[in-house]
Design an enzyme around this catalytic site. Structure first.
Site, PDB file in Angstrom:
ATOM      1  N   ASP A  64       0.862  -1.302  -0.103  1.00  0.00           N
ATOM      2  CA  ASP A  64      -0.090  -0.137   0.104  1.00  0.00           C
ATOM      3  C   ASP A  64       0.859   1.255   0.083  1.00  0.00           C
ATOM      4  O   ASP A  64       0.333   2.396  -0.231  1.00  0.00           O
ATOM      5  CB  ASP A  64      -0.658  -0.009   1.182  1.00  0.00           C
ATOM      6  CG  ASP A  64      -2.279  -0.540   0.948  1.00  0.00           C
ATOM      7  OD1 ASP A  64      -2.696  -0.577  -0.205  1.00  0.00           O
ATOM      8  OD2 ASP A  64      -2.958  -0.790   2.158  1.00  0.00           O
TER       9      ASP A  64
HETATM   10  C1  GLC Z   1      -0.584   2.597   6.135  1.00  0.00           C
HETATM   11  C2  GLC Z   1       0.022   1.575   6.570  1.00  0.00           C
HETATM   12  C3  GLC Z   1      -0.036   0.532   5.648  1.00  0.00           C
HETATM   13  C4  GLC Z   1      -1.578   0.068   5.325  1.00  0.00           C
HETATM   14  C5  GLC Z   1      -2.158   1.245   4.858  1.00  0.00           C
HETATM   15  C6  GLC Z   1      -3.582   1.027   4.538  1.00  0.00           C
HETATM   16  O1  GLC Z   1      -0.061   3.053   4.946  1.00  0.00           O
HETATM   17  O2  GLC Z   1       1.359   1.638   6.860  1.00  0.00           O
HETATM   18  O3  GLC Z   1       0.434  -0.887   6.395  1.00  0.00           O
HETATM   19  O4  GLC Z   1      -1.594  -1.091   4.113  1.00  0.00           O
HETATM   20  O5  GLC Z   1      -2.076   2.327   5.756  1.00  0.00           O
HETATM   21  O6  GLC Z   1      -4.381   1.448   5.205  1.00  0.00           O
HETATM   22  C1  GLC Z   2      -1.642  -3.678   5.483  1.00  0.00           C
HETATM   23  C2  GLC Z   2      -2.695  -3.651   4.544  1.00  0.00           C
HETATM   24  C3  GLC Z   2      -2.480  -4.397   3.542  1.00  0.00           C
HETATM   25  C4  GLC Z   2      -1.433  -4.173   2.620  1.00  0.00           C
HETATM   26  C5  GLC Z   2      -0.009  -4.290   3.523  1.00  0.00           C
HETATM   27  C6  GLC Z   2       1.063  -3.967   3.123  1.00  0.00           C
HETATM   28  O1  GLC Z   2      -1.427  -4.821   6.131  1.00  0.00           O
HETATM   29  O2  GLC Z   2      -4.159  -4.106   5.280  1.00  0.00           O
HETATM   30  O3  GLC Z   2      -3.625  -4.344   2.635  1.00  0.00           O
HETATM   31  O4  GLC Z   2      -1.257  -5.233   1.748  1.00  0.00           O
HETATM   32  O5  GLC Z   2      -0.284  -3.656   4.676  1.00  0.00           O
HETATM   33  O6  GLC Z   2       1.033  -2.537   2.643  1.00  0.00           O
END
Ligand code: GLC
Ligand code: GLC
Length: 814
Positions: free
Chosen positions: A487
Site C-alpha cells: 500500500d
Molecule cells: C498505512 C500502513 C499500511 C496500510 C495502509 C492502508 O499506509 O502503513 O500498512 O496498508 O495504511 O491503510
Molecule cells: C496492510 C494492509 C494490506 C497491505 C499491507 C502492505 O497490512 O492491510 O492491505 O497489503 O499493509 O502494505
C-alpha cells in the site's frame, strides 16, 4: 523473559505478570456482538460495527496505556482497603495474578489480603451480550465483609463522534434504572431503536450512572471516590458521561465462595414498539428482560460457556496436527487458527492498534483472510465472497474497502489499487477447493451494489482478469495504479503536501508505473481461473487464460528480471525499483516471494537464484524484511514507503504477512528446512522467550517486526488484525505440511524439515475425516501414498464416492 506460559490442553495462554510490555489482548464474541479485552480487563465492546455501535469507552493511546475497561473493584469494608482484582485500574500489588486468555473468553484471577477473585468474561453464542462471572472466595480464617463493584463507561454509540463532538455529547446522555438494571438510552428518544444495559445478579447495595459522581472530581478509574467511600450514590445521568456501576455487599465466612453475574448487552426493539407504554419516553423492556434474567442465572451462564467451548472444539477440530515441533503444533492447532477467525470477524477494525473508527473491510485483505478460515467457516466464507464481489465495479476494478454495516464500497478511500481485483479469484478459488461448491459461480451478484446489474459470480472473476489486461504499461507489465499489495509503494502519488493521504492522492496519469508483483499475482490468479474454467468444461477459455499467463511469465523474464532476482516495479519515469542499479531499495521481498510462490522461474533457475538472494540480503534472525537497503530519505516518486524511518513498516520492516510467500517459494524449490526455519523465525510461540524484545502477544502474529535498520530490531507491532494470520496458516498447513486443498481432492505434498521423522494430522474435508500419517524414510520430498491400505497414483486423495466418512492416508517420504 516470559510473562506467562501456554496451556495447550486448555487452549489458553496464561499470563502471570500483569505489567506485560504491551496490553496482551483477546477477543470476545464471534458473531455480531464483540469485545476486545486485555490481560488487565481493559478494552471495549460493540455491536457489529466498532465505530457506529460502540457500547463502551476506551481511551486509545492514553497514558497510562490501556484505559477504559470492564472493571471490577473489591473493597474490604473493615480495613477500607480497595483494589482491582484485574490489577488495572488500581494497580495494587496482588499476591498472585493470572489471566487466562482462551478461545472466546478471558478469565482473570488473583488474590489480595486473603480474598481471591476470579472474573470470567465471555459472549454467549447467538446473543448480543457479554457475561462477567465474578467469583469471590474468602481465604482467611475469619469472616470477611467485602464490597464488590463492577463498572463500565458507556460510549455514546458513534465512537468517532464520542471522542470529538463534546459540545453536543455533554448534553445528550440518558439512562434509565429499573429493577436494578441500568439502561443506556442516549439518542433513543430520536432515531435509535437500540439501547445498552448493564445488570447484576445480586440485589444491589447501590448503583451509579453518572461518571463524575462515581469517580469524584479530578479523579481517575484508579481511585474512584465512591469505591473508596464504599458507597454508590444512585445517581441518574443527565448529559455528561453516563456509566454503569453496581455495588454488592458480601459477607463471606472463612473459606466461603460466592458468585455474582454481571451482564452487559445490546438490544434492538422493533421501531414501532420502542416505548412502553406507547407514547411514553420509557424504553420498552418487555423483550429484553427475559434475556437478562436468563443469563444472570449462573447455571445458564455456565451452560452458555460450555456451548462456546463446544463451538471452538468444532472449528479447531477441522484440522489438527502432531509434529515434532511444539510451536508448529500449538499455532496450527490453536492460536493461528483462532487468529484467522478474529481477522475474519474483525477484518482490520478493532484491536489495540486499530481504533475501530478507521478502516472498513479491505477488498484484498478480506480475500486473503479467506485462505485462513474457509475450512472452519465455509458458509460464512461464501457470504463474504458474495458481499465482496457485489462491491466490484463494472470495469472489474474494486473499491479498496467497504463498510461492513452497509456493505457498500467506501468512496473516501476509492479504488485503483490494481492488484485488488485479482485477489477475488484467489479467494473464490480457495473456497471452491475447500468446498467443491460450484454453485457459487452461478450466484447472481451486482456490480457496485447497483440493482439490475446482477451477473453470475463467474463473470466477476472474468472481469478481474480483464481489468489487469486492460491496464498494461510500457514494458508490457501490469500498471500499478495507486499501489499494489504494498500500500505504501505509491508511484503515482508525488505528494509534497503534509497531511495528504498517500492512498488517495494522485498527481500522475498512471500510464507508466508498472508492478512486477501484480504480474506474478496475475500469473497465479490466471492459472487458478484457468483450472476453474477447465473444470467447468470451458476449454477454450482456459487456454486463453493460460496464454495470457504465459505472456506475463515471458514479460517478467524479459523486463522483470534483474540478473539475480526479480525487479519490484518501474516508477513513473520508467526507472527500475528493486534493482542492483538502485541506490536504495535494490531488492524487495514481494516480487521475489510471489514469483516463487507462483512457480515462475522454477525450471530455469530464476526462482532458486531469487530465493538465495532473499536469504542473503533480506533474511534476518527475526524474519525477512521488505527491502534492502532501507530508504534513508523521502522519495517523492515512491510515496509512503519512504515516509517511514528505516526498519519500520513497509520501509524495510519485517512484514510478517509476506514472509510466507518466501516460505511457500522455498517449498516449491523443495527446501523444507529453510521454509520451516523462516516459519519459526516469526512464529510468535517460538519467540515467547524474547517477550521483552518482541513485546506483542506470544500467541498471535503481529503485522510487523522492526527490521535490522531500526534501533528496536526484533520489536513487534500491530498484533492480531493482519493478513499475516491467514498467510502463515496457509503456508505451514498447505505447503510445509503440504496438506493442500485442490479442485480434485486433498493433495498431500509435505516439504518438511529433514530431521522430522514424520507427522500425523486429521483433516475434515468435504464431510470426510482424513487421518493422515506421514513417515520419512529418505531425505527427499517424493511421496508414495496409500489410502485405506491401497496404494494410489499421484498425490491427490480423491473424495470417496462410496459414502465412507473416514479415510486413512499413509504417506512415505523418500
Ligand atoms: C498505512 C500502513 C499500511 C496500510 C495502509 C492502508 O499506509 O502503513 O500498512 O496498508 O495504511 O491503510
Ligand atoms: C496492510 C494492509 C494490506 C497491505 C499491507 C502492505 O497490512 O492491510 O492491505 O497489503 O499493509 O502494505
Amino acid at each position: 523473559m516470559k510473562y506467562g506460559h501456554f496451556d495447550d490442553q486448555q487452549r489458553e495462554y496464561v499470563i502471570t505478570q500483569p505489567d506485560t510490555p504491551l496490553p496482551w489482548m483477546n477477543y470476545l464474541g464471534c458473531q455480531a456482538y464483540f469485545g476486545i479485552i486485555s490481560n488487565t480487563a481493559g478494552g471495549y465492546s460493540f455491536y457489529r460495527d466498532a465505530r457506529l455501535r460502540r457500547l463502551t469507552r476506551y481511551r486509545y493511546n492514553n497514558v497510562p496505556m490501556d484505559f477504559g475497561g470492564r472493571y471490577v473493584y473489591l473493597r474490604d469494608d473493615e480495613s477500607k482497603q480497595f483494589w482491582s482484582p484485574s490489577w488495572e485500574p488500581t494497580r495494587t500489588e496482588l499476591k498472585h495474578y493470572t489471566c487466562r486468555h482462551g478461545m472466546g473468553y478471558t478469565a482473570i484471577q488473583s488474590e489480595y489480603v486473603g480474598i481471591e477473585a476470579e472474573t470470567r468474561y465471555f459472549v454467549p453464542l447467538d446473543e448480543n451480550l457479554e457475561i462477567w462471572q465474578l467469583t469471590v472466595t474468602n481465604r482467611r480464617e475469619t469472616t470477611a465483609q467485602i464490597s464488590a463493584f463492577a463498572s463500565i463507561e458507556f460510549c455514546l454509540w458513534d465512537a468517532q463522534d464520542d471522542a470529538t463532538n463534546f459540545q453536543r455529547n455533554f448534553s445528550t446522555g440518558q439512562v434509565e434504572v429499573e429493577d436494578g438494571v441500568i439502561y443506556h438510552k442516549t439518542e433513543y428518544r430520536e432515531r435509535r431503536n437500540h439501547f445498552a444495559y448493564f445488570a447484576c445478579s445480586e440485589p444491589g447495595a447501590g448503583f451509579e450512572t453518572q461518571r463524575e459522581s462515581f469517580l469524584g472530581r479530578y479523579r481517575g478509574w484508579d481511585r474512584p471516590a465512591s469505591v473508596e467511600a464504599g458507597e454508590l450514590k444512585n445517581t441518574i445521568a443527565h448529559g455528561w458521561s453516563p456509566m454503569g456501576a453496581h455495588h454488592v455487599k458480601l459477607e463471606l465466612a472463612a473459606g466461603e465462595s460466592r458468585q455474582i453475574v454481571f451482564v452487559l448487552g445490546y438490544h434492538e426493539n422493533p421501531v414501532d414498539e420502542k416505548f412502553d407504554p406507547p407514547g411514553s419516553q420509557t424504553i420498552n423492556k418487555r423483550l429484553v428482560k427475559p434475556v437478562i434474567a436468563k443469563y444472570l442465572d449462573a447455571i445458564q451462564a455456565d451452560a452458555a460457556f460450555e456451548k462456546l467451548r463446544v463451538y471452538w472444539d468444532g472449528l479447531l477440530s477441522v484440522f489438527q496436527v502432531d509434529t515434532p515441533d511444539i510451536h508448529t503444533n500449538r499455532m496450527v492447532n490453536i492460536w493461528n487458527a483462532y487468529q484467522c477467525m478474529a481477522t475474519f470477524n474483525m477484518s482490520r477494525s478493532a484491536s489495540f492498534y486499530e481504533s475501530g473508527i478507521g478502516r472498513g473491510l479491505g477488498f484484498r485483505d478480506s480475500n486473503q483472510d479467506l485462505l485462513g478460515f474457509v475450512h472452519m467457516a465455509p458458509v460464512r466464507a461464501r457470504e463474504r465472497i458474495l458481499d465482496l464481489a457485489a462491491t466490484q465495479l463494472p470495469s472489474g476494478g474494486a473499491y479498496h474497502q467497504y463498510q461492513p454495516l452497509t456493505k457498500r464500497g467506501n468512496n473516501d478511500i476509492g479504488g485503483g489499487f490494481n492488484d485488488d481485483p485479482l485477489w477475488l479469484i484467489v479467494g473464490v478459488s480457495a473456497y471452491l477447493k475447500e468446498t467443491g461448491d460450484w454453485s457459487i459461480l452461478h450466484e447472481p451478484v451486482q456490480y457496485d451494489n447497483e440493482p439490475g446489474s446482477e451477473q453470475p459470480l463467474y463473470e466477476h472473476l472474468q472481469r478481474s482478469i480483464q481489468y489487469t489486461l486492460d491496464r498494461v504499461g510500457p514494458h508490457g507489465l501490469p500498471l500499478i495504479g495507486r499501489a499494489d499489495w504494498n500500500d505504501c509503494l505509491n508511484l503515482n502519488c508525488f505528494s509534497d503536501t503534509p497531511g495528504q493521504s498517500f492512498q488517495t492522492t494522485t498527481n500522475k496519469d498512471g500510464k507508466v508505473a508498472e508492478s512486477v508483483f501484480i504480474a506474478a499475482l496475475f500469473v497465479h490468479a490466471g492459472r487458478e481461473l484457468a483450472a476453474i474454467a477447465k473444470h467447468r468444461g470451458l476449454d477454450a477459455e482456459a487456454a486463453r487464460y493460460i496464454r495470457e499467463t504465459e505472456k506475463n511469465v515471458k514479460v517478467i523474464a524479459d523486463h522483470g528480471w534483474d540478473g539475480e532476482w526479480f525487479l519490484r516495479a518501474y516508477d513513473d519515469f520508467g526507472a527500475k525499483i528493486g534493482s542492483r542499479e538502485c541506490e536504495e531499495g535494490k531488492i524487495f521481498i514481494e516480487s521475489n516471494g510471489f514469483c516463487a510462490l507462483a512457480g515462475i522461474g522454477l525450471h530455469d533457475g530464476k526462482a532458486e537464484s531469487a530465493m538465495k538472494a532473499v536469504g542473503k540480503h533480506l533474511a534476518t534472525k527475526h524474519g525477512i524484511v521488505v527491502q534492502q537497503p532501507a530508504y534513508s530519505k523521502y522519495y517523492l516518486q515512491l510515496g509512503e514507503i519512504s515516509s517511514y524511518p528505516p526498519g519500520y513498516k513497509e520501509n524495510a520492516g519485517i512484514f510478517c504477512h509476506v514472509n510466507p510467500w518466501v516460505m511457500i517459494g522455498e517449498t516449491r524449490l523443495g527446501h523444507g528446512d529453510l521454509a520451516h526455519d523462516y516459519y519459526s523465525r516469526i512464529n510468535p510461540s517460538a519467540r515467547e522467550e524474547i517477550s521483552d524484545l518482541h513485546r506483542c502477544e506470544p500467541y498471535v502474529y503481529a503485522q510487523m517486526i522492526a527490521g535490522k535498520d531500526a534501533p528496536t530490531f526484533g520489536e513487534a507491532k500491530n498484533s492480531w488484525l493482519t493478513g499475516t494470520a491467514a498467510w502463515n496458516y496457509y503456508a505451514i498447513v498447505q505447503w510445509i505440511l503440504g496438506i493442500r486443498t485442490s479442485l480434485e481432492g486433498l493433495e498431500i505434498a509435505p516439504v518438511i524439515p529433514k530431521s522430522w521423522p514424520g507427522f500425523t494430522a486429521t483433516r475434515v474435508f468435504r464431510g470426510v475425516v482424513y487421518m493422515i500419517s506421514i513417515e520419512r524414510k529418505g531425505q527427499g520430498n517424493a511421496i508414495a501414498l496409500t489410502v485405506d491400505g491401497e496404494p494410489i497414483q499421484g498425490n491427490v486423495v480423491p473424495v470417496p464416492t462410496d459414502g465412507r466418512k473416514e479415510v486413512v492416508v499413509n504417506g512415505i517420504l523418500s
